[in-house]
Structure formats: structure tokens, C-alpha cells
Design a protein around this motif. Structure first.
Motif, PDB file in Angstrom:
ATOM      1  N   PHE A 285      -4.521 -19.436   7.660  1.00 54.80           N
ATOM      2  CA  PHE A 285      -3.178 -18.865   7.736  1.00 54.80           C
ATOM      3  C   PHE A 285      -3.255 -17.351   7.883  1.00 54.80           C
ATOM      4  N   GLY A 286      -2.140 -16.791   8.299  1.00 61.86           N
ATOM      5  CA  GLY A 286      -1.976 -15.353   8.369  1.00 61.86           C
ATOM      6  C   GLY A 286      -0.568 -14.991   7.955  1.00 61.86           C
ATOM      7  N   ILE A 287      -0.354 -13.722   7.646  1.00 64.80           N
ATOM      8  CA  ILE A 287       0.943 -13.238   7.180  1.00 64.80           C
ATOM      9  C   ILE A 287       1.481 -12.192   8.160  1.00 64.80           C
ATOM     10  N   PHE A 288       2.727 -12.358   8.570  1.00 65.47           N
ATOM     11  CA  PHE A 288       3.388 -11.360   9.407  1.00 65.47           C
ATOM     12  C   PHE A 288       4.131 -10.353   8.534  1.00 65.47           C
ATOM     13  N   HIS A 289       3.732  -9.074   8.563  1.00 64.04           N
ATOM     14  CA  HIS A 289       4.621  -8.055   8.018  1.00 64.04           C
ATOM     15  C   HIS A 289       5.864  -8.042   8.900  1.00 64.04           C
ATOM     16  N   CYS A 290       7.032  -7.967   8.274  1.00 65.99           N
ATOM     17  CA  CYS A 290       8.264  -8.150   9.042  1.00 65.99           C
ATOM     18  C   CYS A 290       9.435  -7.467   8.342  1.00 65.99           C
ATOM     19  N   CYS A 291      10.284  -6.835   9.102  1.00 66.99           N
ATOM     20  CA  CYS A 291      11.565  -6.352   8.602  1.00 66.99           C
ATOM     21  C   CYS A 291      12.634  -7.238   9.209  1.00 66.99           C
ATOM     22  N   ALA A 292      13.364  -7.947   8.356  1.00 63.12           N
ATOM     23  CA  ALA A 292      14.316  -8.958   8.829  1.00 63.12           C
ATOM     24  C   ALA A 292      15.654  -8.333   9.218  1.00 63.12           C
ATOM     25  N   VAL A 293      15.581  -7.329  10.084  1.00 64.97           N
ATOM     26  CA  VAL A 293      16.764  -6.688  10.650  1.00 64.97           C
ATOM     27  C   VAL A 293      16.578  -6.664  12.160  1.00 64.97           C
ATOM     28  N   TYR A 294      17.629  -6.992  12.906  1.00 65.51           N
ATOM     29  CA  TYR A 294      17.522  -7.101  14.362  1.00 65.51           C
ATOM     30  C   TYR A 294      18.564  -6.190  15.019  1.00 65.51           C
ATOM     31  N   PRO A 295      18.171  -5.124  15.720  1.00 64.28           N
ATOM     32  CA  PRO A 295      16.812  -4.590  15.746  1.00 64.28           C
ATOM     33  C   PRO A 295      16.554  -3.727  14.511  1.00 64.28           C
ATOM     34  N   SER A 296      15.293  -3.515  14.193  1.00 66.62           N
ATOM     35  CA  SER A 296      14.906  -2.686  13.053  1.00 66.62           C
ATOM     36  C   SER A 296      14.723  -1.238  13.502  1.00 66.62           C
ATOM     37  N   SER A 297      15.066  -0.315  12.624  1.00 67.77           N
ATOM     38  CA  SER A 297      14.805   1.092  12.901  1.00 67.77           C
ATOM     39  C   SER A 297      13.408   1.447  12.397  1.00 67.77           C
ATOM     40  N   LYS A 298      12.881   2.548  12.862  1.00 68.73           N
ATOM     41  CA  LYS A 298      11.545   2.981  12.444  1.00 68.73           C
ATOM     42  C   LYS A 298      11.491   3.249  10.943  1.00 68.73           C
ATOM     43  N   LYS A 299      12.613   3.692  10.371  1.00 65.83           N
ATOM     44  CA  LYS A 299      12.658   3.984   8.936  1.00 65.83           C
ATOM     45  C   LYS A 299      12.623   2.711   8.096  1.00 65.83           C
ATOM     46  N   GLU A 300      13.033   1.594   8.686  1.00 67.75           N
ATOM     47  CA  GLU A 300      13.143   0.347   7.920  1.00 67.75           C
ATOM     48  C   GLU A 300      11.859  -0.473   7.887  1.00 67.75           C
ATOM     49  N   ILE A 301      10.944  -0.250   8.824  1.00 64.90           N
ATOM     50  CA  ILE A 301       9.851  -1.209   8.987  1.00 64.90           C
ATOM     51  C   ILE A 301       8.669  -1.016   8.043  1.00 64.90           C
ATOM     52  N   ARG A 302       8.494   0.163   7.470  1.00 64.12           N
ATOM     53  CA  ARG A 302       7.479   0.394   6.426  1.00 64.12           C
ATOM     54  C   ARG A 302       6.104  -0.171   6.811  1.00 64.12           C
ATOM     55  N   LEU A 303       5.565   0.352   7.885  1.00 63.40           N
ATOM     56  CA  LEU A 303       4.321  -0.171   8.436  1.00 63.40           C
ATOM     57  C   LEU A 303       3.122   0.003   7.507  1.00 63.40           C
ATOM     58  N   SER A 304       3.205   0.935   6.575  1.00 65.63           N
ATOM     59  CA  SER A 304       2.078   1.132   5.659  1.00 65.63           C
ATOM     60  C   SER A 304       1.813  -0.114   4.806  1.00 65.63           C
ATOM     61  N   ASN A 305       2.800  -1.003   4.730  1.00 64.24           N
ATOM     62  CA  ASN A 305       2.593  -2.266   4.000  1.00 64.24           C
ATOM     63  C   ASN A 305       1.463  -3.091   4.611  1.00 64.24           C
ATOM     64  N   ILE A 306       1.215  -2.913   5.903  1.00 63.84           N
ATOM     65  CA  ILE A 306       0.176  -3.699   6.578  1.00 63.84           C
ATOM     66  C   ILE A 306      -1.194  -3.402   5.986  1.00 63.84           C
ATOM     67  N   SER A 307      -1.567  -2.132   5.939  1.00 63.94           N
ATOM     68  CA  SER A 307      -2.870  -1.779   5.377  1.00 63.94           C
ATOM     69  C   SER A 307      -2.926  -2.083   3.881  1.00 63.94           C
ATOM     70  N   TYR A 308      -1.801  -1.943   3.198  1.00 63.97           N
ATOM     71  CA  TYR A 308      -1.753  -2.253   1.768  1.00 63.97           C
ATOM     72  C   TYR A 308      -2.054  -3.730   1.531  1.00 63.97           C
ATOM     73  N   LEU A 309      -1.431  -4.620   2.296  1.00 63.08           N
ATOM     74  CA  LEU A 309      -1.635  -6.060   2.113  1.00 63.08           C
ATOM     75  C   LEU A 309      -3.061  -6.472   2.455  1.00 63.08           C
ATOM     76  N   ILE A 310      -3.611  -5.854   3.492  1.00 60.75           N
ATOM     77  CA  ILE A 310      -4.993  -6.164   3.869  1.00 60.75           C
ATOM     78  C   ILE A 310      -5.947  -5.815   2.729  1.00 60.75           C
ATOM     79  N   LYS A 311      -5.765  -4.652   2.149  1.00 58.28           N
ATOM     80  CA  LYS A 311      -6.659  -4.195   1.083  1.00 58.28           C
ATOM     81  C   LYS A 311      -6.374  -4.891  -0.250  1.00 58.28           C
TER      82      LYS A 311
END
Length: 246
Positions: A181-207
């Protein structure tokens, strides 16, 4: 698990090129030829996989919800959302075997999102290459447990609106799935703004959780996906259409 096998090949891992899933969903407007045209056009891109959704309207929406709550009453009329999905949006189940074969003929993998037991039972019949769990279902552990090892393909789960506690519980459930399995980091807003997506969560979840992490990108454009890749995302999902005006 550090890699996922799709159609007998390792396609998702930190050593592979990004795995790109095009989410057609219901953007075919219940026109089979439109769906095929979208698949054909996507085969000319760097896309790896096409995804549709399998569901019954009653599995995803309450009878009390109106089309206006989706902002779609001007298109479909002021009707129940259940009727809107049933009459205008749901992908006919008879399409799926043909769409899967068409994808494979073009070298594309075929994925489906399932939302309930009806979708699960149908997926067992058509045997997709990947199963997607939508954000709305990532806490539906009883349903997810019914999927585990019932279909021998990887599961990718979106975690929009999830807490860390939710993600840990999801991981604990999905780790029993033999195909991985894998996990999708996701902001459940359509469309999402850059402020909403919090991409740093990706590296946090990996580590933090040692997971294969992707990005379900609901922003406009492609800049966010590039940034997500630099943070360690291995697989991506993007909604597609032939016409952004409708």
C-alpha cells in the motif's frame, strides 16, 4: 514495503520515475466515446495509469444532500445529489471491462476508486491493477478491512482531512495487505490553494512512519507536484478533463 508491483513490474518505489495517475472520474459526462478519447490522449503523455470510480450513489451521498451543495444545480437542476450522480455522473459498470482492455492496449495501467461493498464486489470481477481509497473513506476501517487481501493489487489511500492518529490507524490496517500500500498526501479542497496543501507533510510522513507517500494534487497547474517530488513523493494523481469550462 519499499516498492509496489503493478502488472508484474515494480512501478512505485523511491528508485523509480514518478508514477502518474490520471483521474478521469466522472469527467466523461457519461459518454463512452469521450472516455475513450480521454484515455487515448493521455496515452500520448507521461501518464502511467488511468483511474475511474466504481460506486452506487447511495454509497457516497445522503438522500438529504442536494445538487446545490456541490454547486451543480445550475447544470443538473435543483435535484438530490443521489439522483444527480445516478442520472448524470456515475460511470456505467458495463464500460469497465472495455475501458480496462483499452488502457492495457495503450500500455496504461487501470485503477479504480471503490466506496462500498458493491464497488468491492464489482472490482473483484473486473480485476483492476490498483485500488484507490478516497479521503472520505480513510477512517472507514470496517470497509477497508473487507478489501484487505480480497484483491491482489496494491492499495493507495488518500488522507485528506486526516489526523496523525487516523494515519497511524490506517497504516496498521493496510500493513496486512500482501500486495502492499501507499498513502496519498492530499488536501480535500477542489481546487486547493498553495497555502492549503502543506507539502512538508510528505517528508514528515516518510520519515515519521516509513511510508511510500504520493501526492493527490488538487491545485491548478503542475508546480505543486514538482515541489512534492522534491520532498519525496513517489506517485501522483491529477484530475483531468477535455474541457475546463464544463
Amino acid at each position: 514495503m519499499k516498492s509496489l508491483i503493478v502488472r508484474k513490474k515494480i512501478k512505485i518505489s523511491k528508485n523509480n520515475d514518478p508514477y502518474i495517475i490520471a483521474e478521469i472520474g466522472t469527467n466523461h459526462n457519461r459518454n463512452y466515446n469521450t472516455a475513450k478519447k480521454m484515455i487515448f490522449n493521455l496515452s500520448k503523455t507521461n501518464c502511467n495509469c488511468i483511474k475511474f470510480q466504481i460506486y452506487e450513489p447511495f454509497e457516497i451521498v445522503s438522500k438529504s444532500i442536494k445538487s446545490s451543495e456541490y454547486g451543480l444545480d445550475k447544470i443538473y437542476g435543483d435535484i438530490s445529489a443521489e439522483k444527480m450522480f445516478k442520472n448524470y455522473l456515475v460511470t456505467p459498470k458495463k464500460w469497465f471491462p472495455k475501458l480496462k482492455n483499452f488502457c492495457h492496449s495503450l500500455g496504461l495501467d487501470f485503477a479504480v476508486t471503490i466506496h462500498g461493498e458493491n464497488g468491492l464486489n464489482w472490482a473483484k470481477k473486473i480485476k483492476p491493477d490498483l485500488i484507490k481509497i478516497a479521503s472520505m473513506d480513510h477512517t472507514n476501517i470496517p470497509f477497508i478491512k473487507k478489501i484487505i487481501n480480497k484483491i491482489n493489487v496494491p492499495i493507495l489511500a488518500s488522507i485528506g482531512m486526516a489526523s496523525l492518529k487516523d494515519i497511524k490507524r490506517l497504516k496498521k490496517t493496510l500493513k496486512n495487505h500482501k500486495a502492499g500500500f501507499g498513502i496519498f498526501h492530499c488536501c480535500a479542497v477542489y481546487p486547493s490553494s498553495k497555502k492549503e496543501i502543506r507539502l512538508s507533510n510528505i517528508s514528515y510522513l516518510i520519515k515519521k512512519l516509513n511510508l511510500l507517500v504520493g501526492f493527490s494534487d488538487h491545485t491548478l497547474g503542475k508546480i505543486s507536484s514538482g515541489k512534492a517530488r522534491s520532498l519525496g513523493a513517489n506517485f501522483f494523481e491529477k484530475h483531468v478533463t477535455l474541457n475546463k469550462k464544463f
